[in-house]
Motif scaffolding. Structure first.
Motif, PDB file in Angstrom:
ATOM      1  N   PHE A 170       0.824  -1.179  -0.053  1.00 13.28           N
ATOM      2  CA  PHE A 170       0.059   0.083  -0.113  1.00 13.28           C
ATOM      3  C   PHE A 170       0.891   1.291   0.058  1.00 13.28           C
ATOM      4  N   ALA A 171       0.544   2.442  -0.715  1.00 12.36           N
ATOM      5  CA  ALA A 171       0.770   3.571  -0.632  1.00 12.36           C
ATOM      6  C   ALA A 171       0.118   4.522   0.173  1.00 12.36           C
ATOM      7  N   GLY A 172       0.519   5.321   0.828  1.00 18.35           N
ATOM      8  CA  GLY A 172      -0.310   6.264   1.559  1.00 18.35           C
ATOM      9  C   GLY A 172       0.307   7.581   1.300  1.00 18.35           C
ATOM     10  N   LEU A 173      -0.709   8.710   1.108  1.00 21.53           N
ATOM     11  CA  LEU A 173      -0.227  10.227   0.960  1.00 21.53           C
ATOM     12  C   LEU A 173      -1.132  10.904   2.148  1.00 21.53           C
ATOM     13  N   GLU A 174      -0.198  11.957   2.728  1.00 23.18           N
ATOM     14  CA  GLU A 174      -1.231  12.680   3.631  1.00 23.18           C
ATOM     15  C   GLU A 174      -0.734  13.973   3.573  1.00 23.18           C
ATOM     16  N   LEU A 175      -1.731  14.976   3.446  1.00 27.18           N
ATOM     17  CA  LEU A 175      -1.567  16.438   3.435  1.00 27.18           C
ATOM     18  C   LEU A 175      -2.254  17.244   4.391  1.00 27.18           C
ATOM     19  N   GLN A 176      -1.541  18.105   5.181  1.00 28.76           N
ATOM     20  CA  GLN A 176      -2.254  18.624   6.447  1.00 28.76           C
ATOM     21  C   GLN A 176      -1.854  20.376   6.117  1.00 28.76           C
ATOM     22  N   TYR A 177      -2.605  20.941   6.128  1.00 34.35           N
ATOM     23  CA  TYR A 177      -2.764  22.412   6.006  1.00 34.35           C
ATOM     24  C   TYR A 177      -3.094  22.856   7.195  1.00 34.35           C
ATOM     25  N   HIS A 178      -2.173  23.986   7.720  1.00 32.46           N
ATOM     26  CA  HIS A 178      -2.260  24.769   8.787  1.00 32.46           C
ATOM     27  C   HIS A 178      -1.979  26.251   8.694  1.00 32.46           C
ATOM     28  N   GLY A 179      -3.311  26.737   8.879  1.00 34.02           N
ATOM     29  CA  GLY A 179      -3.459  28.335   8.513  1.00 34.02           C
ATOM     30  C   GLY A 179      -2.546  29.201   9.473  1.00 34.02           C
ATOM     31  N   HIS A 180      -2.401  30.307   9.015  1.00 36.20           N
ATOM     32  CA  HIS A 180      -1.613  31.133   9.934  1.00 36.20           C
ATOM     33  C   HIS A 180      -2.226  31.529  11.350  1.00 36.20           C
ATOM     34  N   VAL A 181      -1.258  31.967  12.062  1.00 38.43           N
ATOM     35  CA  VAL A 181      -1.777  31.879  13.379  1.00 38.43           C
ATOM     36  C   VAL A 181      -1.029  33.153  14.144  1.00 38.43           C
ATOM     37  N   ARG A 182      -1.692  33.638  15.190  1.00 39.47           N
ATOM     38  CA  ARG A 182      -0.770  34.954  16.142  1.00 39.47           C
ATOM     39  C   ARG A 182      -0.025  34.211  17.031  1.00 39.47           C
ATOM     40  N   THR A 183       1.076  34.961  17.307  1.00 40.56           N
ATOM     41  CA  THR A 183       1.979  34.580  18.525  1.00 40.56           C
ATOM     42  C   THR A 183       1.354  35.573  19.715  1.00 40.56           C
ATOM     43  N   LEU A 184       1.974  35.304  20.891  1.00 37.23           N
ATOM     44  CA  LEU A 184       1.843  35.780  22.118  1.00 37.23           C
ATOM     45  C   LEU A 184       1.939  37.505  22.117  1.00 37.23           C
ATOM     46  N   ASP A 185       3.019  37.768  21.098  1.00 40.33           N
ATOM     47  CA  ASP A 185       3.195  39.350  21.214  1.00 40.33           C
ATOM     48  C   ASP A 185       2.416  39.914  20.048  1.00 40.33           C
ATOM     49  N   GLY A 186       1.516  39.103  19.219  1.00 44.69           N
ATOM     50  CA  GLY A 186       0.670  39.789  18.336  1.00 44.69           C
ATOM     51  C   GLY A 186       1.321  39.698  16.937  1.00 44.69           C
ATOM     52  N   ASN A 187       2.334  39.121  16.839  1.00 49.94           N
ATOM     53  CA  ASN A 187       2.967  38.851  15.356  1.00 49.94           C
ATOM     54  C   ASN A 187       2.039  37.710  14.672  1.00 49.94           C
ATOM     55  N   GLU A 188       2.588  37.254  13.297  1.00 53.17           N
ATOM     56  CA  GLU A 188       1.816  36.202  12.641  1.00 53.17           C
ATOM     57  C   GLU A 188       3.101  35.156  12.362  1.00 53.17           C
ATOM     58  N   VAL A 189       2.695  34.004  12.467  1.00 52.34           N
ATOM     59  CA  VAL A 189       3.471  32.903  11.948  1.00 52.34           C
ATOM     60  C   VAL A 189       2.731  32.315  10.735  1.00 52.34           C
ATOM     61  N   ASP A 190       3.340  32.079   9.437  1.00 42.68           N
ATOM     62  CA  ASP A 190       2.909  31.768   8.234  1.00 42.68           C
ATOM     63  C   ASP A 190       2.348  30.519   8.332  1.00 42.68           C
ATOM     64  N   ASP A 191       1.183  30.488   7.195  1.00 46.24           N
ATOM     65  CA  ASP A 191       0.648  29.123   7.241  1.00 46.24           C
ATOM     66  C   ASP A 191       1.640  28.011   6.374  1.00 46.24           C
ATOM     67  N   PHE A 192       1.322  26.808   6.463  1.00 43.01           N
ATOM     68  CA  PHE A 192       2.070  25.890   5.837  1.00 43.01           C
ATOM     69  C   PHE A 192       1.205  24.621   5.312  1.00 43.01           C
ATOM     70  N   VAL A 193       1.833  23.718   4.519  1.00 46.73           N
ATOM     71  CA  VAL A 193       1.330  22.463   4.054  1.00 46.73           C
ATOM     72  C   VAL A 193       2.492  21.551   4.357  1.00 46.73           C
ATOM     73  N   VAL A 194       2.247  20.337   5.211  1.00 43.30           N
ATOM     74  CA  VAL A 194       3.068  19.319   5.295  1.00 43.30           C
ATOM     75  C   VAL A 194       2.623  18.052   4.578  1.00 43.30           C
ATOM     76  N   THR A 195       3.624  17.395   3.731  1.00 46.27           N
ATOM     77  CA  THR A 195       3.298  16.189   3.041  1.00 46.27           C
ATOM     78  C   THR A 195       3.904  15.161   3.585  1.00 46.27           C
ATOM     79  N   ASN A 196       3.395  13.985   3.819  1.00 46.17           N
ATOM     80  CA  ASN A 196       3.919  12.600   4.201  1.00 46.17           C
ATOM     81  C   ASN A 196       3.633  11.603   3.047  1.00 46.17           C
ATOM     82  N   LEU A 197       4.702  10.740   2.910  1.00 45.56           N
ATOM     83  CA  LEU A 197       4.378   9.793   2.085  1.00 45.56           C
ATOM     84  C   LEU A 197       4.712   8.426   2.761  1.00 45.56           C
TER      85      LEU A 197
END
Length: 675
Positions: free
Chosen positions: A595-622
């Motif tokens: 069997f082959a498996g593909l996993e995509l996980q998208y995580h949107g941007h978030v705020r840090t404790l000091d009000g700045n922003e962490v970029d969104d990202f996609v992680v791919t696993n095979l």
């Protein structure tokens, strides 16, 4: 953004496939009784402490099976949870933390999610930590399925069943049916091994015993710009911001289960030591900071169904959890040679208790559940001192406490298609003189046996724990807040549909309000303490479709849109992604053996404790899974974060880093031999 485009395209493809040829109503009518009984409707235990069809459970449910865990190469429970609709998991890198429905406070030790193993409470009695990593969770290969029950569940479970419940169901010895030997390894000098034996005798005695060991050198060099003296003004900055050989981990666990008749005896022990590279809690950068966690329990359960349909469940348990930490500090004046002193933390939690539940039919069509729980904490001990002679403690707190709860739930069949489920629980905390009552109500309309509309309302609480109460002696700083329990109330609408023989769809719309949120504050001298400071308002939508086919193809896609805001300022809270997307696709490459498996996980941007922003990202696993290559041999291999995505999660108050960056591409392979 590219992340939105990738996940949206993949989700559209899966949805179009899921809405392609399904069994129509005429085809279902033509099926025989046995075929109709084979129509796949999942069951869940943790929603009401008895088996429900998912469509009749008073919650929104996700279930991940052992087969899915193998197919997608999940190595730990956090890997499993990352694949679940609406959940997200961060790493600091000492512990892992789960967020649910847009709510996640960095470094909260998972206090707002109740974690269970076979219904046994894992959250401890000092930090209230629902451990999901190697510091307190069974080996993932022993998991039969993971149940994720969303929404307040204090009406059944009491404190910490706040955002939801994660119930890990273990495999039976009969399923193992012999000996299994497993070994694996991968990037960063990682090695894993496991030995498992399970069987069922002719006399009906069934047992399972398993031991696991994990060892990893971790990332050899980690760069933190906050500690790079060339660009940072922090007095601890040194070594050009590079932490060298400070990411190692070693963990062992032992799990056993013995079943005979109506009795089940289980025992679990875990021991993990982790190097901490982040110089948390203002420790020396590149100092030898480490933590050690140990978790044990013994649980005896009685479960019997009588001929008249009455079911009695009872359990008694003993638990222990300990924590140790070494935190190096430099007390030298600026310009003087280093004066390193190690501050040591030690926590011991020990408790025992019992639970009991009676489930009975009422007037043939209805069900009544009555239950209770008692927990007596023998030790809630916290110590902190500097490793000097004579030893001086700046925290020496030894306590004990007790609590009990009683609950009732009624499931009434109002009409052939309409069911009402209503529950209520009362909890008493003697140490805090705290009385709490929490309800849950669900109205479930089922147009057919394979579909349901649910209108849900629930309330839950989280009692302040000894760590929050007593770790900091705030009286010295003229601050001593009388902590109140956190509360949450949730409204939710759910639509669940099983389509034909192979498909499932789910839509959830929810809104909740959190009051008296316990958060860290600081005195003028920068001493951290806890107080009821905040409130949170949140709303969101979760969508999911799934297809499981006779050919062996498995496809699941989900998307969650959510917004969690500070109740005072109406700004988004930190560590709360607006968007989460998941795609899991597994296909046989050769019969049912490869069997082959593909996993995509998208995580949107978030705020840090000091009000700045962490970029969104996609992680791919095979991943690749080879079964029965030779008799009893199974091989698995995976590439995780295939495209070496650079991403991170917000840091907590105890970190100088506002963003904790995560590992890049990693590789892992293992073999399992059964005989």
């Amino acid at each position: 953004r590219v992340g939105h485009a990738v996940v949206a395209a993949c989700a559209a493809w899966v949805m179009s496939s899921a809405l392609a040829p399904v069994y129509g109503q005429d085809e279902l009518t033509d099926l025989g009784l046995e075929e109709l009984m084979d129509l796949r409707i999942d069951t869940v235990y943790g929603a009401s402490k008895h088996d429900h069809r998912v469509t009749q459970a008073p919650s929104s449910i996700s279930i991940v099976t052992a087969e899915e865990i193998k197919r997608f190469g999940h190595r730990t429970l956090p890997d499993v949870l990352r694949s679940v609709r609406g959940l997200y998991v961060s790493d600091d890198p000492n512990y892992t933390y789960v967020g649910m429905r847009g709510f996640h406070r960095p470094n909260d030790y998972n206090t707002r999610v109740l974690v269970l193993i076979d219904g046994h409470r894992i959250n401890d009695n000092v930090y209230d930590s629902g451990t999901i990593g190697r510091e307190g969770m069974i080996d993932v290969e022993l998991i039969e399925r993971v149940e994720v029950i969303r929404g307040p569940s204090s009406s059944m479970y009491g404190s910490s069943a706040f955002l939801g419940v994660i119930n890990v169901i273990t495999k039976r010895g009969e399923r193992i049916d012999g000996m299994e030997v497993a070994a694996g390894g991968g990037t960063f000098g990682t090695y894993d091994s496991r030995l498992t034996y399970g069987a069922k005798s002719a006399s009906g005695i069934e047992w399972l015993v398993s031991g696991s060991h994990h060892e990893s050198e971790g990332v050899d060099t980690l760069y933190f710009s906050e500690f790079d003296q060339r660009i940072s003004d922090d007095p601890r900055a040194s070594h050009d911001g590079i932490a060298h050989q400070l990411d190692g981990e070693e963990a062992s666990s032992l799990f056993g289960k013995l079943q005979y008749g109506d009795f089940t005896l289980s025992a679990f022990a875990a021991d993990r030591t982790k190097d901490v590279p982040t110089a948390s809690f203002e420790t020396v950068f590149n100092g030898r900071e480490w933590t050690k966690d140990q978790r044990q329990y013994v649980d005896l359960k009685y479960d019997r169904t009588f001929s008249d349909g009455i079911k009695l469940q009872a359990r008694g348990f003993y638990d222990r959890a300990t924590y140790r930490g070494d935190y190096p500090y430099d007390y030298a004046e600026p310009g003087d040679p280093p004066d390193i002193v190690v501050s040591k933390d030690y926590t011991e939690g020990e408790w025992l208790g019992s639970e009991w539940q009676l489930t009975m039919p009422v007037l043939a069509r209805h069900r009544l559940i009555l239950g209770g729980e008692y927990r007596g904490s023998l030790h809630e001990d916290q110590y902190a001192y500097e490793d000097v002679q004579p030893r001086e403690y700046y925290l020496y707190d030894e306590r004990s406490s007790r609590t009990y709860g009683v609950f009732a739930q009624g499931d009434a069949v109002l009409t052939e298609k309409l069911t009402l489920s209503a529950g209520l629980r009362f909890d008493k905390y003697f140490a805090d003189d705290l009385d709490v009552v929490n309800p849950r109500v669900a109205l479930i309309y089922s147009p057919s046996p394979r579909s349901a509309f649910k209108a849900l309302y629930g309330e839950a609480f989280r009692a302040p724990n000894p760590y929050e109460h007593y770790y900091t002696d705030t009286e010295e700083f003229h601050v001593k807040p009388a902590l109140e329990p956190e509360t949450i109330s949730t409204y939710e609408l759910v639509y669940e549909q099983y389509l034909g023989l192979n498909y499932r769809a789910n839509v959830s719309v929810y809104s909740y309000r959190v009051d008296d949120l316990i958060s860290q504050a600081a005195t003028e001298d920068a001493v951290l303490y806890f107080d009821n400071l905040e409130s949170v308002r949140a709303r969101g939508v979760e969508l999911e479709v799934e297809g499981k086919f006779e050919s062996g193809v498995l496809a699941r896609a989900s998307y969650a849109v959510q917004r969690a805001e500070d109740g005072m300022t109406n700004t988004e809270i930190s560590s709360s992604p607006r968007h989460l997307g998941k795609l899991n696709l597994s296909s046989p490459l050769y019969k049912d053996r490869l069997f082959a498996g593909l996993e995509l996980q998208y995580h949107g941007h978030v705020r840090t404790l000091d009000g700045n922003e962490v970029d969104d990202f996609v992680v791919t696993n095979l991943t690749l899974l080879g079964q029965r290559i030779f008799k009893g041999l199974e091989l698995a291999a995976g590439i995780y974060n295939v495209f070496d995505t650079h991403y991170g999660y917000p840091g907590a108050e105890d970190h100088l880093q506002r963003v904790i960056h995560q590992n890049g591409r990693t590789v892992h392979a293992k073999f399992t031999y059964a005989f």
